[in-house]
Motif scaffolding. Structure first.
Motif, PDB file in Angstrom:
ATOM      1  N   ASP A 109       6.667  17.817 -10.667  1.00  0.00           N
ATOM      2  CA  ASP A 109       8.114  17.606 -10.661  1.00  0.00           C
ATOM      3  C   ASP A 109       8.520  16.451  -9.748  1.00  0.00           C
ATOM      4  O   ASP A 109       9.248  15.546 -10.156  1.00  0.00           O
ATOM      5  CB  ASP A 109       8.830  18.893 -10.230  1.00  0.00           C
ATOM      6  N   ARG A 110       8.058  16.491  -8.514  1.00  0.00           N
ATOM      7  CA  ARG A 110       8.458  15.467  -7.555  1.00  0.00           C
ATOM      8  C   ARG A 110       7.416  15.356  -6.451  1.00  0.00           C
ATOM      9  O   ARG A 110       6.941  16.372  -5.942  1.00  0.00           O
ATOM     10  CB  ARG A 110       9.823  15.811  -6.956  1.00  0.00           C
ATOM     11  N   GLY A 119       8.126  -0.909  12.652  1.00  0.00           N
ATOM     12  CA  GLY A 119       9.401  -0.927  13.371  1.00  0.00           C
ATOM     13  C   GLY A 119       9.926   0.443  13.706  1.00  0.00           C
ATOM     14  O   GLY A 119      10.971   0.560  14.363  1.00  0.00           O
ATOM     15  N   GLY A 120       9.278   1.497  13.240  1.00  0.00           N
ATOM     16  CA  GLY A 120       9.711   2.854  13.551  1.00  0.00           C
ATOM     17  C   GLY A 120      10.442   3.552  12.427  1.00  0.00           C
ATOM     18  O   GLY A 120      10.622   4.773  12.462  1.00  0.00           O
ATOM     19  N   GLY A 121      10.914   2.820  11.415  1.00  0.00           N
ATOM     20  CA  GLY A 121      11.614   3.450  10.298  1.00  0.00           C
ATOM     21  C   GLY A 121      10.640   4.091   9.305  1.00  0.00           C
ATOM     22  O   GLY A 121       9.432   3.814   9.311  1.00  0.00           O
ATOM     23  N   TRP A 122      11.190   4.956   8.466  1.00  0.00           N
ATOM     24  CA  TRP A 122      10.373   5.661   7.487  1.00  0.00           C
ATOM     25  C   TRP A 122      10.148   4.797   6.246  1.00  0.00           C
ATOM     26  O   TRP A 122      11.079   4.217   5.699  1.00  0.00           O
ATOM     27  CB  TRP A 122      11.021   6.978   7.055  1.00  0.00           C
ATOM     28  N   GLN A 123       8.915   4.726   5.814  1.00  0.00           N
ATOM     29  CA  GLN A 123       8.576   4.143   4.512  1.00  0.00           C
ATOM     30  C   GLN A 123       8.489   5.301   3.520  1.00  0.00           C
ATOM     31  O   GLN A 123       7.721   6.253   3.730  1.00  0.00           O
ATOM     32  CB  GLN A 123       7.239   3.400   4.570  1.00  0.00           C
ATOM     33  N   VAL A 124       9.296   5.253   2.469  1.00  0.00           N
ATOM     34  CA  VAL A 124       9.395   6.362   1.513  1.00  0.00           C
ATOM     35  C   VAL A 124       8.974   5.864   0.138  1.00  0.00           C
ATOM     36  O   VAL A 124       9.459   4.821  -0.326  1.00  0.00           O
ATOM     37  CB  VAL A 124      10.818   6.931   1.450  1.00  0.00           C
ATOM     38  N   GLN A 125       8.077   6.613  -0.521  1.00  0.00           N
ATOM     39  CA  GLN A 125       7.687   6.344  -1.909  1.00  0.00           C
ATOM     40  C   GLN A 125       7.830   7.652  -2.692  1.00  0.00           C
ATOM     41  O   GLN A 125       7.523   8.721  -2.180  1.00  0.00           O
ATOM     42  CB  GLN A 125       6.246   5.847  -1.990  1.00  0.00           C
ATOM     43  N   GLU A 126       8.285   7.537  -3.939  1.00  0.00           N
ATOM     44  CA  GLU A 126       8.549   8.744  -4.734  1.00  0.00           C
ATOM     45  C   GLU A 126       8.069   8.557  -6.167  1.00  0.00           C
ATOM     46  O   GLU A 126       8.185   7.475  -6.755  1.00  0.00           O
ATOM     47  CB  GLU A 126      10.047   9.058  -4.725  1.00  0.00           C
ATOM     48  N   ALA A 127       7.529   9.627  -6.732  1.00  0.00           N
ATOM     49  CA  ALA A 127       7.081   9.648  -8.120  1.00  0.00           C
ATOM     50  C   ALA A 127       7.234  11.065  -8.646  1.00  0.00           C
ATOM     51  O   ALA A 127       7.601  11.985  -7.905  1.00  0.00           O
ATOM     52  CB  ALA A 127       5.636   9.166  -8.227  1.00  0.00           C
ATOM     53  N   PRO A 154      -4.676   4.654  13.669  1.00  0.00           N
ATOM     54  CA  PRO A 154      -4.422   5.677  12.642  1.00  0.00           C
ATOM     55  C   PRO A 154      -2.923   5.785  12.327  1.00  0.00           C
ATOM     56  O   PRO A 154      -2.079   5.614  13.202  1.00  0.00           O
ATOM     57  CB  PRO A 154      -4.959   6.963  13.268  1.00  0.00           C
ATOM     58  N   VAL A 155      -2.625   6.074  11.084  1.00  0.00           N
ATOM     59  CA  VAL A 155      -1.243   6.271  10.635  1.00  0.00           C
ATOM     60  C   VAL A 155      -1.123   7.719  10.152  1.00  0.00           C
ATOM     61  O   VAL A 155      -1.996   8.218   9.424  1.00  0.00           O
ATOM     62  CB  VAL A 155      -0.875   5.293   9.496  1.00  0.00           C
ATOM     63  N   ARG A 156      -0.046   8.377  10.564  1.00  0.00           N
ATOM     64  CA  ARG A 156       0.185   9.759  10.132  1.00  0.00           C
ATOM     65  C   ARG A 156       1.047   9.746   8.870  1.00  0.00           C
ATOM     66  O   ARG A 156       2.095   9.110   8.817  1.00  0.00           O
ATOM     67  CB  ARG A 156       0.870  10.567  11.222  1.00  0.00           C
ATOM     68  N   TYR A 157       0.593  10.480   7.855  1.00  0.00           N
ATOM     69  CA  TYR A 157       1.282  10.533   6.572  1.00  0.00           C
ATOM     70  C   TYR A 157       1.761  11.956   6.324  1.00  0.00           C
ATOM     71  O   TYR A 157       1.083  12.939   6.659  1.00  0.00           O
ATOM     72  CB  TYR A 157       0.341  10.116   5.439  1.00  0.00           C
ATOM     73  N   PHE A 158       2.926  12.042   5.666  1.00  0.00           N
ATOM     74  CA  PHE A 158       3.481  13.313   5.219  1.00  0.00           C
ATOM     75  C   PHE A 158       3.701  13.222   3.705  1.00  0.00           C
ATOM     76  O   PHE A 158       4.398  12.314   3.233  1.00  0.00           O
ATOM     77  CB  PHE A 158       4.800  13.629   5.921  1.00  0.00           C
ATOM     78  N   LEU A 159       3.100  14.137   2.975  1.00  0.00           N
ATOM     79  CA  LEU A 159       3.259  14.193   1.515  1.00  0.00           C
ATOM     80  C   LEU A 159       4.048  15.447   1.159  1.00  0.00           C
ATOM     81  O   LEU A 159       3.626  16.558   1.498  1.00  0.00           O
ATOM     82  CB  LEU A 159       1.886  14.216   0.829  1.00  0.00           C
ATOM     83  N   ARG A 160       5.190  15.264   0.508  1.00  0.00           N
ATOM     84  CA  ARG A 160       6.050  16.382   0.118  1.00  0.00           C
ATOM     85  C   ARG A 160       5.992  16.552  -1.392  1.00  0.00           C
ATOM     86  O   ARG A 160       6.146  15.577  -2.149  1.00  0.00           O
ATOM     87  CB  ARG A 160       7.494  16.126   0.555  1.00  0.00           C
ATOM     88  N   ILE A 161       5.805  17.794  -1.865  1.00  0.00           N
ATOM     89  CA  ILE A 161       5.616  18.063  -3.291  1.00  0.00           C
ATOM     90  C   ILE A 161       6.521  19.201  -3.722  1.00  0.00           C
ATOM     91  O   ILE A 161       6.590  20.244  -3.057  1.00  0.00           O
ATOM     92  CB  ILE A 161       4.148  18.428  -3.585  1.00  0.00           C
ATOM     93  N   GLU A 162       7.214  18.996  -4.841  1.00  0.00           N
ATOM     94  CA  GLU A 162       7.983  20.048  -5.506  1.00  0.00           C
ATOM     95  C   GLU A 162       7.358  20.275  -6.883  1.00  0.00           C
ATOM     96  O   GLU A 162       7.115  19.324  -7.624  1.00  0.00           O
ATOM     97  CB  GLU A 162       9.451  19.638  -5.664  1.00  0.00           C
ATOM     98  N   HIS A 163       7.120  21.538  -7.201  1.00  0.00           N
ATOM     99  CA  HIS A 163       6.489  21.848  -8.491  1.00  0.00           C
ATOM    100  C   HIS A 163       6.796  23.298  -8.838  1.00  0.00           C
ATOM    101  O   HIS A 163       6.439  24.204  -8.075  1.00  0.00           O
ATOM    102  CB  HIS A 163       4.983  21.632  -8.420  1.00  0.00           C
ATOM    103  N   ALA A 164       7.443  23.521  -9.963  1.00  0.00           N
ATOM    104  CA  ALA A 164       7.889  24.861 -10.340  1.00  0.00           C
ATOM    105  C   ALA A 164       7.144  25.373 -11.565  1.00  0.00           C
ATOM    106  O   ALA A 164       6.563  24.603 -12.337  1.00  0.00           O
ATOM    107  CB  ALA A 164       9.386  24.853 -10.621  1.00  0.00           C
ATOM    108  N   MET A 252      10.689  18.537 -19.966  1.00  0.00           N
ATOM    109  CA  MET A 252      10.509  19.634 -20.918  1.00  0.00           C
ATOM    110  C   MET A 252       9.211  19.519 -21.709  1.00  0.00           C
ATOM    111  O   MET A 252       8.617  20.534 -22.092  1.00  0.00           O
ATOM    112  CB  MET A 252      11.689  19.672 -21.895  1.00  0.00           C
ATOM    113  N   ALA A 253       8.782  18.266 -21.992  1.00  0.00           N
ATOM    114  CA  ALA A 253       7.690  18.047 -22.948  1.00  0.00           C
ATOM    115  C   ALA A 253       6.408  18.747 -22.543  1.00  0.00           C
ATOM    116  O   ALA A 253       5.676  19.267 -23.391  1.00  0.00           O
ATOM    117  CB  ALA A 253       7.451  16.549 -23.111  1.00  0.00           C
TER     118      ALA A 253
END
Length: 570
Positions: A109-110, A119-127, A154-164, A252-253
Motif C-alpha cells: 500500500d505505502r 544539513g539536518g533535514g529529512w530526506q523522504v522517498q515514497e512508493a 554510518p547513516v540511520r534509516y527509518f522505513l515506514r510501511i502500510e499494508h492492509a 483493487m487489481a
C-alpha cells in the motif's frame, strides 16, 4: 519444601520477564562495499509496530530505544491492518557506488524511507499503490529507494510501511547499482517472455475459436487472458506498464483480478471436461462455485477487509481441488484420448498455485515460489494445453474436413482423385514447357490386390489400398502429388524440376516399401507394386494423353513379371 519450590518458580518467571524486558542488541551498521552487492536486512534491522499509525520519523527518532524495538527475523510476518510497521537500520557505504533499498514484493500500500541529510533535514522517498509508479523514486515493479551517498559515516534509516488485508512478509535487501540493474534486466527478460507467450497463445486461441467455432478455445483464451492480467497485477507489471495513473484500480487489481482468473479457470475446466456427462450434481456444483467466487470478489471489492479477502482465497483453494476432481473424473470415466495430456497441462498450475494461495491466507511467508510460482506453472501449462486442445479440435473436425475434401479426394484412401491429378498435371506441363524443365509421372498398380481380396476378403483388400496410399505419401515430398486413378491403380506426379535418377529412386522406394509387413494387413500379406514411369513433357502429349500412355504401359505388365519398374522414355 513446597515453599522453596514456589519461590524457585517465581524466581524463574521473574528472570524470564526481566530477560524479555531487556532491549534487543542493536545490530552493527551494515558495511556496504562492492564485494557484497546484495545485503538482506534480516537480522540486521530492528522493527516496531505503530498501533496508531500516526508516528512521525522525528518522533520515532526522538523516542530511541524506549518504544520497544525488536530484531527483525527472516520469514517473519506482520499483521499491520490499520497500523504502520517501522524498520530501523544503520548503513555505511565504503566506496563511491550508489546503493538501493528494495522491497521484494509488489502491491504494498505505502512505503516511505526517511534519513537525515547533511544539513539536518529529512530526506523522504515514497512508493506503493497510493502513488503512481512513474512518480516513485525509482520506477519499477516493486518499491525501491536510493540510499544516501557515501559520507564516511554510518547513516540511520527509518522505513515506514502500510499494508492492509494481508500480513506483510516481503523480503527487504540493499543492492548495489550494478546488482540491481542486472536483476531488473533479468526479470524483465523473463517476464517479457512469459507475457509474450501468453499474448501469442491468447491471440491464436481466439482465432481458432472464431474460425472453427470452437468453444473450448474460446474458454481457453478467456482463461489465459484473465490469468495473465491477474499475474500482471500480482507481479506489479500492470501498475508499471498498463494502468500507471489509475491509482484506485491499481489498489483493487491485486485483489480483484486473481479472483476473476480463478472463476475463468473453473469455467474453462468445466468446458473442457463436460462434467454433466457423468454427474449433473458435479456440474451444478462447479457452476455454483464459479458464482460464489465472483460474488466473493464483488463483496471484497466493496468491503475491502481481511475477512472478505480470506474468503476469496479459501474459495480459490477449493477451486483448485474442484479442477483436480474434474480432470480426475474425466480420466477415470471418460474415453477422451487426450485427457492425460490435458491433465499434464493443468498439473503445473495446480501445484504452483498452492504457494500464492497459502501466502494470501497468511499460512507461509513470502518467497520466490509465492511470488513467481504461479507464473512458472502457467508458462509450463499454456503450450501443453494449447497442443492438447489443438489435437482434440482436429479430431472433432476430422469428419468435416473429410466431407469437404470429397470434391477433390478419393473417399477411401484420402489421396487426390483422377480429376485433381489431371488438373495438376496440366499446370505442371505448362510450367515445364515455359521454363524448359522436366517433371515425372509414375503409374503404380497394386498387382496382387485381386489375390488379397480372393483369399482374405473385401475388407482386407480395402485396407491394402489404404496402406498403398500411405506408402505413396511416404515416398514423395510435400510439393508432389499422389492420386488414386481407379481400382488398384494409382499415380504419382513429381512436379519438378526433377531428373530420371530421382524418378527411378522414387519408384524403387515404392516397390521396396510395399514388401515390408504392415500391421494393418494379415501377417502373410505384402504389397506387390508395378510401376511405369516417364519424364514429361513428351511427344506433345497433354495431361490426358500422358496418363493414357502410362496406363497402357502399366496394363501391358504381366502380374508374374519379375521386373517391377518400366521406364518409358529413358
Amino acid at each position: 519444601m513446597a515453599f522453596i519450590s514456589c519461590f524457585a518458580a517465581l524466581f524463574w518467571l521473574s528472570g524470564i520477564a526481566s530477560a524479555q524486558a531487556q532491549p534487543p542488541p542493536v545490530p552493527p551498521p551494515i558495511e556496504l562495499d562492492s564485494g557484497r552487492p546484495m545485503v538482506p536486512l534480516d537480522g540486521r534491522s530492528l522493527y516496531w509496530i505503530d498501533s496508531g499509525g500516526r508516528a512521525t520519523p522525528g518522533q520515532v527518532e526522538a523516542a530511541g530505544d524506549t518504544i520497544g524495538w525488536a530484531l527483525r527475523e527472516r520469514n517473519r510476518q506482520y499483521d499491520i491492518d490499520g497500523k504502520a510497521l517501522w524498520l530501523r537500520f544503520d548503513a555505511a557505504a565504503r566506496d563511491d557506488g550508489r546503493w538501493y533499498l528494495e522491497l521484494g514484493s509488489s502491491g504494498i500500500d505505502r512505503a516511505q524511507l526517511f534519513y537525515r541529510q547533511a544539513g539536518g533535514g529529512w530526506q523522504v522517498q515514497e512508493a506503493g499503490d497510493t502513488k503512481a509508479v512513474s512518480d516513485w523514486p525509482l520506477p519499477g515493479r516493486v518499491p525501491t529507494f536510493e540510499l544516501a551517498r557515501p559520507s564516511g559515516r554510518p547513516v540511520r534509516y527509518f522505513l515506514r510501511i502500510e499494508h492492509a488485508r494481508v500480513n506483510f512478509a516481503s523480503p527487504i535487501a540493499i543492492y548495489s547499482q550494478g546488482a540491481l540493474l542486472a536483476a531488473r534486466e533479468r526479470e524483465q527478460f523473463l517476464l517479457g517472455g512469459y507475457f509474450g507467450l501468453a499474448a501469442l497463445i491468447a491471440i491464436v486461441s481466439l482465432a481458432n475459436a472464431a474460425v472453427n467455432r470452437d468453444r473450448n478455445f474460446a474458454a481457453y483464451a478467456t482463461y489465459v487472458i484473465a490469468l495473465s492480467l491477474g499475474q500482471a497485477a500480482y507481479l506489479g507489471v500492470g501498475a508499471q506498464h498498463l494502468w500507471n495513473d489509475a491509482l484506485r484500480w491499481n489498489a483493487m487489481a491485486t485483489f480483484v483480478l486473481p479472483g476473476i482468473s480463478t472463476a475463468a479457470a473453473l469455467w474453462f475446466t468445466r468446458t473442457v471436461t463436460e462434467p454433466a456427462r457423468f454427474s449433473r450434481a458435479l456440474d451444478h456444483a462447479v457452476r455454483a462455485l464459479i458464482l460464489a467466487v465472483l460474488a466473493a470478489v464483488a463483496i471484497d471489492t466493496v468491503a475491502e477487509s481481511r475477512a472478505t479477502f480470506s474468503a476469496v482465497m479459501a474459495l480459490t483453494a477449493l477451486g483448485l481441488v474442484v479442477v483436480l476432481l474434474l480432470v480426475g473424473t474425466v480420466w477415470a470415466e471418460g474415453e477422451d484420448p487426450y485427457i492425460r495430456l490435458i491433465a499434464l497441462g493443468f498439473l503445473p498450475v495446480l501445484v504452483m498455485a498452492m504457494f500464492p494461495v497459502a501466502r494470501g491466507l497468511n499460512l507461509i511467508p513470502a518467497s520466490v515460489l509465492t511470488r513467481y510460482g504461479l507464473t512458472i506453472g502457467a508458462a509450463l501449462e499454456m503450450p501443453i494445453l494449447f497442443y492438447a486442445l489443438s489435437l482434440r479440435g482436429n479430431r472433432r473436425r476430422e469428419a468435416d474436413v473429410r466431407s469437404a475434401a470429397l470434391a477433390r479426394t478419393d473417399p477411401l484412401t484420402g489421396l487426390a482423385h483422377k480429376g485433381s491429378l489431371q488438373h495438376r498435371l496440366d499446370s505442371a506441363l505448362a510450367r515445364c514447357l515455359r521454363q524448359k524443365q522436366a517433371c515425372a509421372l509414375l503409374a503404380v498398380k497394386l498387382a496382387n490386390h485381386d489375390d488379397i481380396v480372393r483369399e482374405f476378403g473385401r475388407d482386407a483388400g480395402d485396407k491394402a489400398l489404404v496402406v498403398t496410399a500411405a506408402v505413396l505419401r511416404g515416398a514423395i515430398n510435400d510439393v508432389d502429388l499422389a492420386a488414386r486413378i481407379e481400382g488398384s491403380e494409382f499415380a504419382v506426379l513429381l512436379e519438378g524440376p526433377t531428373s530420371t535418377a530421382a524418378a527411378t529412386e522414387c519408384a524403387q522406394q515404392i516397390v521396396a516399401r510395399g514388401l515390408h509387413q504392415s500391421q494393418a494387413l494379415p501377417p502373410t500379406v505384402v504389397l506387390k507394386f508395378q510401376v511405369a514411369l516417364a519424364m514429361l513433357p513428351d511427344r506433345q502429349f497433354d495431361s490426358a494423353g500422358s496418363m493414357a500412355w502410362l496406363h497402357e504401359a502399366l496394363a501391358g505388365m504381366r502380374t508374374e513379371e519379375r521386373r517391377a519398374i518400366r521406364p518409358l522414355n529413358f
